[in-house]
Design a protein around this motif. Sequence first.
Motif, PDB file in Angstrom:
ATOM      1  N   LEU A   1     -22.588 -34.018  66.144  1.00  0.00           N
ATOM      2  CA  LEU A   1     -22.832 -34.533  64.802  1.00  0.00           C
ATOM      3  C   LEU A   1     -21.822 -35.605  64.403  1.00  0.00           C
ATOM      4  N   SER A   2     -20.565 -35.360  64.746  1.00  0.00           N
ATOM      5  CA  SER A   2     -19.530 -36.345  64.391  1.00  0.00           C
ATOM      6  C   SER A   2     -19.737 -37.656  65.124  1.00  0.00           C
ATOM      7  N   ILE A   3     -20.153 -37.572  66.373  1.00  0.00           N
ATOM      8  CA  ILE A   3     -20.402 -38.804  67.134  1.00  0.00           C
ATOM      9  C   ILE A   3     -21.594 -39.546  66.543  1.00  0.00           C
ATOM     10  N   ALA A   4     -22.632 -38.822  66.147  1.00  0.00           N
ATOM     11  CA  ALA A   4     -23.785 -39.461  65.498  1.00  0.00           C
ATOM     12  C   ALA A   4     -23.354 -40.117  64.191  1.00  0.00           C
ATOM     13  N   GLY A   5     -22.494 -39.440  63.424  1.00  0.00           N
ATOM     14  CA  GLY A   5     -21.973 -40.028  62.197  1.00  0.00           C
ATOM     15  C   GLY A   5     -21.146 -41.267  62.458  1.00  0.00           C
ATOM     16  N   LEU A   6     -20.349 -41.230  63.526  1.00  0.00           N
ATOM     17  CA  LEU A   6     -19.544 -42.397  63.892  1.00  0.00           C
ATOM     18  C   LEU A   6     -20.444 -43.573  64.259  1.00  0.00           C
ATOM     19  N   VAL A   7     -21.479 -43.317  65.052  1.00  0.00           N
ATOM     20  CA  VAL A   7     -22.405 -44.379  65.448  1.00  0.00           C
ATOM     21  C   VAL A   7     -23.084 -44.976  64.212  1.00  0.00           C
ATOM     22  N   ALA A   8     -23.557 -44.119  63.318  1.00  0.00           N
ATOM     23  CA  ALA A   8     -24.234 -44.605  62.102  1.00  0.00           C
ATOM     24  C   ALA A   8     -23.278 -45.422  61.233  1.00  0.00           C
ATOM     25  N   SER A   9     -22.044 -44.959  61.084  1.00  0.00           N
ATOM     26  CA  SER A   9     -21.099 -45.698  60.229  1.00  0.00           C
ATOM     27  C   SER A   9     -20.704 -47.034  60.860  1.00  0.00           C
ATOM     28  N   ILE A  10     -20.605 -47.084  62.176  1.00  0.00           N
ATOM     29  CA  ILE A  10     -20.327 -48.368  62.842  1.00  0.00           C
ATOM     30  C   ILE A  10     -21.512 -49.311  62.659  1.00  0.00           C
ATOM     31  N   MET A  11     -22.729 -48.783  62.755  1.00  0.00           N
ATOM     32  CA  MET A  11     -23.913 -49.612  62.502  1.00  0.00           C
ATOM     33  C   MET A  11     -23.882 -50.172  61.081  1.00  0.00           C
ATOM     34  N   LEU A  12     -23.425 -49.361  60.131  1.00  0.00           N
ATOM     35  CA  LEU A  12     -23.344 -49.829  58.741  1.00  0.00           C
ATOM     36  C   LEU A  12     -22.291 -50.918  58.580  1.00  0.00           C
ATOM     37  N   ILE A  13     -21.191 -50.832  59.323  1.00  0.00           N
ATOM     38  CA  ILE A  13     -20.203 -51.915  59.290  1.00  0.00           C
ATOM     39  C   ILE A  13     -20.849 -53.197  59.812  1.00  0.00           C
ATOM     40  N   GLN A  14     -21.567 -53.093  60.923  1.00  0.00           N
ATOM     41  CA  GLN A  14     -22.235 -54.264  61.494  1.00  0.00           C
ATOM     42  C   GLN A  14     -23.232 -54.859  60.499  1.00  0.00           C
ATOM     43  N   LEU A  15     -23.970 -54.005  59.797  1.00  0.00           N
ATOM     44  CA  LEU A  15     -24.917 -54.493  58.795  1.00  0.00           C
ATOM     45  C   LEU A  15     -24.195 -55.169  57.637  1.00  0.00           C
ATOM     46  N   HIS A  16     -23.038 -54.626  57.238  1.00  0.00           N
ATOM     47  CA  HIS A  16     -22.259 -55.216  56.155  1.00  0.00           C
ATOM     48  C   HIS A  16     -21.781 -56.612  56.551  1.00  0.00           C
ATOM     49  N   VAL A  17     -21.268 -56.724  57.768  1.00  0.00           N
ATOM     50  CA  VAL A  17     -20.813 -58.028  58.255  1.00  0.00           C
ATOM     51  C   VAL A  17     -21.990 -58.997  58.299  1.00  0.00           C
ATOM     52  N   LYS A  18     -23.111 -58.555  58.841  1.00  0.00           N
ATOM     53  CA  LYS A  18     -24.302 -59.405  58.956  1.00  0.00           C
ATOM     54  C   LYS A  18     -24.787 -59.860  57.574  1.00  0.00           C
ATOM     55  N   ALA A  19     -24.800 -58.947  56.619  1.00  0.00           N
ATOM     56  CA  ALA A  19     -25.279 -59.284  55.277  1.00  0.00           C
ATOM     57  C   ALA A  19     -24.447 -60.381  54.640  1.00  0.00           C
ATOM     58  N   HIS A  20     -23.165 -60.435  54.972  1.00  0.00           N
ATOM     59  CA  HIS A  20     -22.268 -61.400  54.329  1.00  0.00           C
ATOM     60  C   HIS A  20     -21.967 -62.637  55.163  1.00  0.00           C
ATOM     61  N   THR A  21     -22.225 -62.569  56.464  1.00  0.00           N
ATOM     62  CA  THR A  21     -21.930 -63.736  57.298  1.00  0.00           C
ATOM     63  C   THR A  21     -23.198 -64.450  57.771  1.00  0.00           C
ATOM     64  N   ARG A  22     -24.302 -63.729  57.831  1.00  0.00           N
ATOM     65  CA  ARG A  22     -25.582 -64.326  58.236  1.00  0.00           C
ATOM     66  C   ARG A  22     -26.685 -63.840  57.301  1.00  0.00           C
ATOM     67  N   PRO A  23     -26.612 -64.207  56.028  1.00  0.00           N
ATOM     68  CA  PRO A  23     -27.524 -63.640  55.035  1.00  0.00           C
ATOM     69  C   PRO A  23     -29.000 -63.978  55.242  1.00  0.00           C
ATOM     70  N   MET A  24     -29.311 -65.009  55.963  1.00  0.00           N
ATOM     71  CA  MET A  24     -30.714 -65.380  56.168  1.00  0.00           C
ATOM     72  C   MET A  24     -31.360 -64.586  57.309  1.00  0.00           C
ATOM     73  N   GLU A  25     -30.550 -63.910  58.090  1.00  0.00           N
ATOM     74  CA  GLU A  25     -31.045 -63.160  59.242  1.00  0.00           C
ATOM     75  C   GLU A  25     -31.491 -61.760  58.806  1.00  0.00           C
ATOM     76  N   ARG A  26     -32.679 -61.359  59.227  1.00  0.00           N
ATOM     77  CA  ARG A  26     -33.179 -60.035  58.877  1.00  0.00           C
ATOM     78  C   ARG A  26     -32.570 -58.979  59.795  1.00  0.00           C
ATOM     79  N   SER A  27     -32.650 -57.756  59.355  1.00  0.00           N
ATOM     80  CA  SER A  27     -32.112 -56.643  60.115  1.00  0.00           C
ATOM     81  C   SER A  27     -33.245 -55.721  60.554  1.00  0.00           C
ATOM     82  N   PHE A  28     -32.953 -54.889  61.558  1.00  0.00           N
ATOM     83  CA  PHE A  28     -33.950 -53.925  62.020  1.00  0.00           C
ATOM     84  C   PHE A  28     -34.344 -52.943  60.915  1.00  0.00           C
ATOM     85  N   CYS A  29     -33.461 -52.767  59.935  1.00  0.00           N
ATOM     86  CA  CYS A  29     -33.788 -51.804  58.881  1.00  0.00           C
ATOM     87  C   CYS A  29     -34.211 -52.500  57.580  1.00  0.00           C
TER      88      CYS A  29
END
Length: 181
Positions: free
Chosen positions: A1-29
């Motif tokens: 469970l902790s590893i799944a949580g770590l993976v999800a939180s890292i994905m959220l960091i990547q989404l945060h970076v993407k939202a602010h550095t490449r705002p025109m690019e869509r995401s899988f979610c």
Amino acid sequence: LSIAGLVASIMLIQLHVKAHTRPMERSFCSVHAKVDCLSVAESPYAVFLGVPVAAWATFAFVVLILGTLWLIGRQWRGRKPDALPGITFLLAAFSVLMAGVMAWIAHGLIGVLCLVCAALYLINPALMIVAWLIARKHGGIGAAIRKDLALLRSRTFDFAGFAGGMLAVAGLLMWLYPRYW
């Protein structure tokens, strides 16, 4: 469970970076106007104390994983693991509370569902249930908390070193995390 949580939180960091550095690019979610992780990542609620909330979650899961590995190492060496089930339950309950707050913000204030966040909405309660089951083996939540506090008082130096280290890492995270938003 902790590893799944770590993976999800890292994905959220990547989404945060993407939202602010490449705002025109869509995401899988970014599935629909009401199902969009990037809307949550772009909101001012995605940052706490100058650091993305996802980075705080990543920090918490790393601490949990390292603590688990430390306990496993103690057991392999034939030492008592000192699992701290009561404290672990309290920390898991706090994580559930924070996930609930973030869910309310996403749904109630922003008006969207973040799929990756929803994974954490499921993982955190599951971790709390596991912590509760372990605490039950130690006489229940109250007894486990009392035993944990007694153990922490008897090992003040170890606890102070651990807590000081975690505070130092949190401080470094706030000081050194790059500001790209």
